[in-house]
Design a protein around this motif. Structure first.
Motif, PDB file in Angstrom:
ATOM      1  N   ASN A  42       0.803  -1.208   0.000  1.00  0.00           N
ATOM      2  CA  ASN A  42       0.000   0.000   0.000  1.00  0.00           C
ATOM      3  C   ASN A  42       0.846   1.273   0.000  1.00  0.00           C
ATOM      4  OD1 ASN A  42      -2.316   1.517  -0.010  1.00  0.00           O
ATOM      5  ND2 ASN A  42      -2.555   1.478   2.198  1.00  0.00           N
ATOM      6  N   GLU A  43       1.998   1.235   0.610  1.00  0.00           N
ATOM      7  CA  GLU A  43       2.839   2.434   0.672  1.00  0.00           C
ATOM      8  C   GLU A  43       3.328   2.868  -0.715  1.00  0.00           C
ATOM      9  OE1 GLU A  43       5.354  -1.186   1.430  1.00  0.00           O
ATOM     10  OE2 GLU A  43       3.587  -0.384   2.410  1.00  0.00           O
ATOM     11  N   TYR A  44       3.356   1.937  -1.681  1.00  0.00           N
ATOM     12  CA  TYR A  44       3.788   2.278  -3.036  1.00  0.00           C
ATOM     13  C   TYR A  44       2.643   2.810  -3.894  1.00  0.00           C
ATOM     14  CZ  TYR A  44       7.926  -0.338  -1.758  1.00  0.00           C
ATOM     15  OH  TYR A  44       9.065  -0.773  -1.118  1.00  0.00           O
ATOM     16  N   GLY A  97     -13.663   8.756  -9.317  1.00  0.00           N
ATOM     17  CA  GLY A  97     -14.038   9.441  -8.074  1.00  0.00           C
ATOM     18  C   GLY A  97     -13.052   9.183  -6.960  1.00  0.00           C
ATOM     19  N   LEU A  98     -12.590   7.940  -6.837  1.00  0.00           N
ATOM     20  CA  LEU A  98     -11.594   7.622  -5.807  1.00  0.00           C
ATOM     21  C   LEU A  98     -10.250   8.282  -6.106  1.00  0.00           C
ATOM     22  CD1 LEU A  98     -12.422   3.882  -5.094  1.00  0.00           C
ATOM     23  CD2 LEU A  98     -12.840   5.847  -3.612  1.00  0.00           C
ATOM     24  N   LEU A  99      -9.893   8.387  -7.391  1.00  0.00           N
ATOM     25  CA  LEU A  99      -8.661   9.100  -7.752  1.00  0.00           C
ATOM     26  C   LEU A  99      -8.736  10.562  -7.313  1.00  0.00           C
ATOM     27  CD1 LEU A  99      -7.761   7.825 -11.336  1.00  0.00           C
ATOM     28  CD2 LEU A  99      -6.375   7.642  -9.290  1.00  0.00           C
ATOM     29  N   ILE A 100      -9.890  11.150  -7.538  1.00  0.00           N
ATOM     30  CA  ILE A 100     -10.062  12.558  -7.147  1.00  0.00           C
ATOM     31  C   ILE A 100     -10.069  12.701  -5.623  1.00  0.00           C
ATOM     32  CG2 ILE A 100     -11.691  14.497  -7.192  1.00  0.00           C
ATOM     33  CD1 ILE A 100     -12.485  13.496 -10.044  1.00  0.00           C
ATOM     34  N   LYS A 101     -10.796  11.806  -4.961  1.00  0.00           N
ATOM     35  CA  LYS A 101     -10.904  11.899  -3.501  1.00  0.00           C
ATOM     36  C   LYS A 101      -9.558  11.705  -2.801  1.00  0.00           C
ATOM     37  CE  LYS A 101     -13.355  10.096   0.483  1.00  0.00           C
ATOM     38  NZ  LYS A 101     -14.393   9.205   0.972  1.00  0.00           N
ATOM     39  N   LEU A 106      -2.325   9.435  -3.202  1.00  0.00           N
ATOM     40  CA  LEU A 106      -1.838   8.550  -4.264  1.00  0.00           C
ATOM     41  C   LEU A 106      -0.410   8.878  -4.679  1.00  0.00           C
ATOM     42  CD1 LEU A 106      -4.963   8.327  -6.562  1.00  0.00           C
ATOM     43  CD2 LEU A 106      -3.874   6.441  -5.384  1.00  0.00           C
ATOM     44  N   THR A 107       0.331   7.824  -4.956  1.00  0.00           N
ATOM     45  CA  THR A 107       1.670   7.987  -5.504  1.00  0.00           C
ATOM     46  C   THR A 107       1.568   7.971  -7.027  1.00  0.00           C
ATOM     47  OG1 THR A 107       2.094   5.616  -5.573  1.00  0.00           O
ATOM     48  CG2 THR A 107       2.664   6.769  -3.514  1.00  0.00           C
ATOM     49  N   ILE A 108       2.681   8.187  -7.677  1.00  0.00           N
ATOM     50  CA  ILE A 108       2.691   8.152  -9.147  1.00  0.00           C
ATOM     51  C   ILE A 108       2.336   6.756  -9.644  1.00  0.00           C
ATOM     52  CG2 ILE A 108       4.183   8.356 -11.173  1.00  0.00           C
ATOM     53  CD1 ILE A 108       5.676  10.584  -9.668  1.00  0.00           C
ATOM     54  N   ILE A 109       2.837   5.735  -8.963  1.00  0.00           N
ATOM     55  CA  ILE A 109       2.538   4.346  -9.349  1.00  0.00           C
ATOM     56  C   ILE A 109       1.046   4.056  -9.172  1.00  0.00           C
ATOM     57  CG2 ILE A 109       2.984   1.912  -8.820  1.00  0.00           C
ATOM     58  CD1 ILE A 109       5.796   2.769  -7.933  1.00  0.00           C
ATOM     59  N   GLY A 110       0.465   4.495  -8.068  1.00  0.00           N
ATOM     60  CA  GLY A 110      -0.960   4.285  -7.822  1.00  0.00           C
ATOM     61  C   GLY A 110      -1.822   4.993  -8.845  1.00  0.00           C
TER      62      GLY A 110
END
Length: 181
Positions: A42-44, A97-101, A106-110
């Motif tokens: 999750n950290e990545y 929506g989750l990307l915006i929230k 979020l990291t670049i990979i996420g």
């Protein structure tokens, strides 16, 4: 590119079981990535584990639906393909929506993972909805050709031709079609 896409859509409209198989395998792959890999690393990726779990559960539901359609559905493909196509689009809206929230987490990979997943699923939805449309047109054409609307006038033409044995039934075909319709 359009010709390749049209050929793919035509092929999958003719073989809708393959479309359900592709969708179910994609849903399994999505659920696997979300629930196992992204939760453990999750950290990545940066998105909360609960959001990943909800997305994974939705992907598993889509997998069951597509697998059931693949295994058990024998007819009326268009309706079921359309349903999964629209459901996939709704999944993409939820992911956006989750990307915006969670953009601040979020990291670049996420972000890259979710954007790639959204593009792939939107492409699959496009193919599914177009294949469903073509499949529905094919079903309507088949139904019209086998139904009363098409066969009764032809039966009348052949019956008239057999009764009026002196002429070929094809001599005055346009006139007879106009009389029977």
């Amino acid at each position: 590119m359009n010709k390749i896409l049209n050929n793919l859509i035509s092929h999958l409209a003719e073989n809708p079981r393959k479309l359900f198989l592709i969708d179910s395998l994609g849903a399994v792959l999505t659920a696997f990535f979300l629930f196992t890999i992204m939760r453990h690393f999750n950290e990545y990726f940066g998105i909360p584990k609960t959001a990943l779990a909800y997305l994974a559960v939705i992907a598993v539901c889509f997998c069951f639906y597509s697998s059931a359609c693949f295994l058990f559905l024998k007819r009326r493909w268009a309706l079921f393909i359309s349903l999964i196509g629209f459901a996939n689009l709704l999944y993409c809206v939820l992911a956006i929506g989750l990307l915006i929230k969670y953009c601040h987490l979020l990291t670049i990979i996420g972000t890259a993972y979710f954007l790639i997943e959204i593009v792939i699923i939107c492409g699959l939805s496009y193919i599914e909805l177009n294949a469903a449309k073509r499949n529905k047109k094919k079903q309507l054409t088949t139904k019209l050709l086998a139904g009363k609307h098409f066969l009764q006038p032809l039966q009348r033409i052949f019956a008239i031709g057999l009764i009026e044995n002196q002429r070929s039934i094809w001599d005055d075909l346009p006139g007879r079609l106009a009389c029977t319709l």
